[in-house]
Design an enzyme around this catalytic site. Structure first.
Site, mmCIF file in Angstrom:
data_model
loop_
_atom_site.group_PDB
_atom_site.id
_atom_site.type_symbol
_atom_site.label_atom_id
_atom_site.label_comp_id
_atom_site.label_asym_id
_atom_site.label_seq_id
_atom_site.Cartn_x
_atom_site.Cartn_y
_atom_site.Cartn_z
ATOM 1 N N ASP A 98 0.857 -1.178 0.000
ATOM 2 C CA ASP A 98 0.000 0.000 0.000
ATOM 3 C C ASP A 98 0.898 1.234 0.000
ATOM 4 O O ASP A 98 2.119 1.126 0.048
ATOM 5 C CB ASP A 98 -0.963 -0.025 1.192
ATOM 6 C CG ASP A 98 -0.244 -0.117 2.527
ATOM 7 O OD1 ASP A 98 -0.899 -0.423 3.527
ATOM 8 O OD2 ASP A 98 0.980 0.103 2.557
ATOM 9 N N SER A 99 0.299 2.415 -0.059
ATOM 10 C CA SER A 99 1.111 3.627 -0.255
ATOM 11 C C SER A 99 1.715 4.129 1.048
ATOM 12 O O SER A 99 2.656 4.916 1.045
ATOM 13 C CB SER A 99 0.234 4.752 -0.814
ATOM 14 O OG SER A 99 -0.648 5.225 0.204
ATOM 15 N N GLY A 100 1.151 3.703 2.177
ATOM 16 C CA GLY A 100 1.600 4.230 3.464
ATOM 17 C C GLY A 100 0.722 5.365 3.964
ATOM 18 O O GLY A 100 0.652 5.613 5.176
ATOM 19 N N ASP A 152 -3.082 8.301 -1.545
ATOM 20 C CA ASP A 152 -4.430 8.882 -1.556
ATOM 21 C C ASP A 152 -4.761 9.376 -0.160
ATOM 22 O O ASP A 152 -4.032 9.113 0.801
ATOM 23 C CB ASP A 152 -5.446 7.837 -2.008
ATOM 24 C CG ASP A 152 -5.536 6.644 -1.062
ATOM 25 O OD1 ASP A 152 -4.564 6.361 -0.344
ATOM 26 O OD2 ASP A 152 -6.596 5.992 -1.021
ATOM 27 N N GLN A 196 -11.783 7.071 -4.636
ATOM 28 C CA GLN A 196 -12.314 7.600 -3.400
ATOM 29 C C GLN A 196 -13.727 8.129 -3.663
ATOM 30 O O GLN A 196 -14.332 7.788 -4.683
ATOM 31 C CB GLN A 196 -11.391 8.690 -2.828
ATOM 32 C CG GLN A 196 -10.083 8.148 -2.267
ATOM 33 C CD GLN A 196 -10.270 7.238 -1.065
ATOM 34 O OE1 GLN A 196 -11.298 7.252 -0.372
ATOM 35 N NE2 GLN A 196 -9.263 6.406 -0.801
ATOM 36 N N ASP A 273 -7.865 -7.629 0.625
ATOM 37 C CA ASP A 273 -6.875 -7.803 1.703
ATOM 38 C C ASP A 273 -7.557 -7.468 3.016
ATOM 39 O O ASP A 273 -8.425 -6.573 3.069
ATOM 40 C CB ASP A 273 -5.669 -6.868 1.493
ATOM 41 C CG ASP A 273 -5.924 -5.493 2.106
ATOM 42 O OD1 ASP A 273 -6.455 -4.621 1.370
ATOM 43 O OD2 ASP A 273 -5.623 -5.288 3.310
HETATM 44 N N1 LIG Z 1 -10.212 0.211 4.045
HETATM 45 C C1 LIG Z 1 -9.082 0.723 3.451
HETATM 46 C C2 LIG Z 1 -7.865 0.125 3.682
HETATM 47 C C3 LIG Z 1 -6.726 0.633 3.110
HETATM 48 N N2 LIG Z 1 -5.513 0.025 3.378
HETATM 49 C C4 LIG Z 1 -6.771 1.771 2.284
HETATM 50 C C5 LIG Z 1 -5.606 2.366 1.667
HETATM 51 O O1 LIG Z 1 -4.451 1.913 1.846
HETATM 52 N N3 LIG Z 1 -5.726 3.455 0.897
HETATM 53 N N4 LIG Z 1 -6.913 4.023 0.680
HETATM 54 C C6 LIG Z 1 -8.046 3.531 1.205
HETATM 55 O O2 LIG Z 1 -9.122 4.100 0.975
HETATM 56 C C7 LIG Z 1 -8.000 2.368 2.051
HETATM 57 C C8 LIG Z 1 -9.161 1.847 2.626
#
Ligand SMILES: Nc1cc(N)c2c(=O)[nH][nH]c(=O)c2c1
Length: 379
Positions: A98-100, A152, A196, A273
């Site tokens: 993921d982006s962090g 994001d 989003q 996930d």
């Molecule tokens: N439930 C969610 C889990 C997540 N890891 C994320 C995410 O990493 N980015 N953006 C997201 O909207 C998001 C929602």
């Protein structure tokens, strides 16, 4: 049905559809991912309580690593110098990071969001850190993940429309910057955009359209599993999935329970996930073909039966509930380990059943039978 995306190279092959449900293969530099896929979450480079061989034997093709944790400790440059995530961790298959940004908002102290970046103090040592879309991509490239995520801003629900709109448009601008920063990545490595828009259909449509115009290898549905009821989550999937390219993978972030995933697959989602199988396992709760079983409950203290004598996973059919109850009540590490592997194995068993049913054109029957089995409850 949305139009195919003729933009970036497409590493996703649709094999069959049954209604809106799809099964396919996503080819990554470290291997092929069968979809629909559940990605176990290896937060800081390890699957809590499990060896990687158990994760693989349970049927997982791909795992998730959290950029926030890995960049703070042991550090992205250190992992790169040691050969990247696969060599560093010993998991030799596909990895998504993921982006962090999401975990900055939920874990970090003194965080601040600006157009340029999010700044925060590390929860480990208090060091001041700036995470921009460009740095997030750099970190994910250093980690060597097969699938990177744009940075994001996710707004937890319920939220005001203006705030959801602001965060969605910032996320689109960060999507542009993320893609520019990713362009030097070698062929085969992928970048996913993240939709989003909260619980507002018009904002979800605008986000999806904006991402498709930018162009990504795949598309995540973000901003859900953040406090909203399941009905709202499903309604937003109904709005979002058809607005995404039909030939690209769709990834629902942070989801979810077996029921959430079955409903989302029915609506066209391909990847998932969630920490739930391992987290619930550490807390004494098992996922089975007949629903959840809380092994902390005293009713199991004298029960010689296994969790599921017909399970394909040995630990689910070889250990008495009484023993699992004892381990959980005694706080024995083995209890957390056994229930984590049992739960990951059940999640993968469910995914395999879904893939087979879609391939056979019998997903509706599988959906009904699975929900009836869950409703029977633990006998
Ligand atoms: N439930 C969610 C889990 C997540 N890891 C994320 C995410 O990493 N980015 N953006 C997201 O909207 C998001 C929602």
């Amino acid at each position: 049905m949305s139009r195919p995306d003729t933009g970036l190279p497409n590493h996703f092959e649709l094999l069959a559809t049954d209604g809106a449900a799809r099964t396919g293969r996503l080819t990554t530099p470290h291997g092929v991912v069968r979809t629909p896929a559940f990605m176990p979450v290896g937060t800081a480079g390890a699957m809590k309580g499990m060896h990687w061989r158990e994760v693989r034997d349970a049927g997982a093709d791909i795992v998730l690593g959290n950029t926030y944790h890995l960049m703070l400790r042991p550090g992205a440059e250190r992992i790169a110098a040691l050969g990247g995530l696969q060599r560093f961790t010993g998991w030799n298959g596909p990895m998504l990071t993921d982006s962090g940004g999401f975990q900055v908002m939920s874990l970090a102290d003194l965080r601040k969001v600006s157009e340029q970046a999010v700044t925060f103090r590390s929860h480990i040592d208090g060091a001041k850190v700036e995470l921009s879309p460009e740095r997030s991509i750099e970190v994910q490239r250093l980690l060597g993940s097969d699938i990177a995520m744009q940075m994001d801003e996710c707004v937890r629900l319920p939220a005001e429309r203006d705030d959801i709109d602001r965060a969605m448009r910032l996320s689109l601008r960060w999507a542009e910057r993320s893609k520019r920063a990713f362009e030097s990545a070698p062929d085969g490595y992928m970048l996913f955009g993240i939709v989003q828009g909260g619980d507002i259909p018009q904002l979800r449509h605008a986000s999806a359209q904006g991402l498709v115009e930018i162009g990504f290898h795949g598309y995540a549905i973000g901003g859900l599993a953040v406090g909203e009821p399941q009905a709202v989550m499903l309604a937003m999937i109904d709005e979002t999935a058809p607005a995404l390219p039909s030939d690209r993978p769709r990834y629902l972030m942070g989801v979810g329970t077996p029921d959430d995933m079955l409903e989302a697959v029915k609506r066209g989602v391909d990847m998932f996930d969630c920490v739930m199988p391992t987290r619930n396992g550490r807390h004494g709760v098992a996922f089975t073909r007949f629903g959840q079983v809380n092994l902390r409950n005293a009713r199991h203290a004298d029960d010689p039966r296994p969790l599921d004598e017909e399970s394909s996973w040995p630990s689910a059919r070889n250990y008495a509930r009484a023993y699992l109850h004892h381990l959980v009540k005694a706080g024995e590490t083995l209890g957390a380990m056994l229930l984590s592997e049992i739960n990951i194995a059940y999640y993968q068993f469910l995914m395999q059943g879904i893939r087979d049913a879609i391939a056979r054109g019998t997903f509706d029957e599988f959906y009904q039978r699975t929900r009836e089995d869950w409703a029977r409850g633990d006998i």
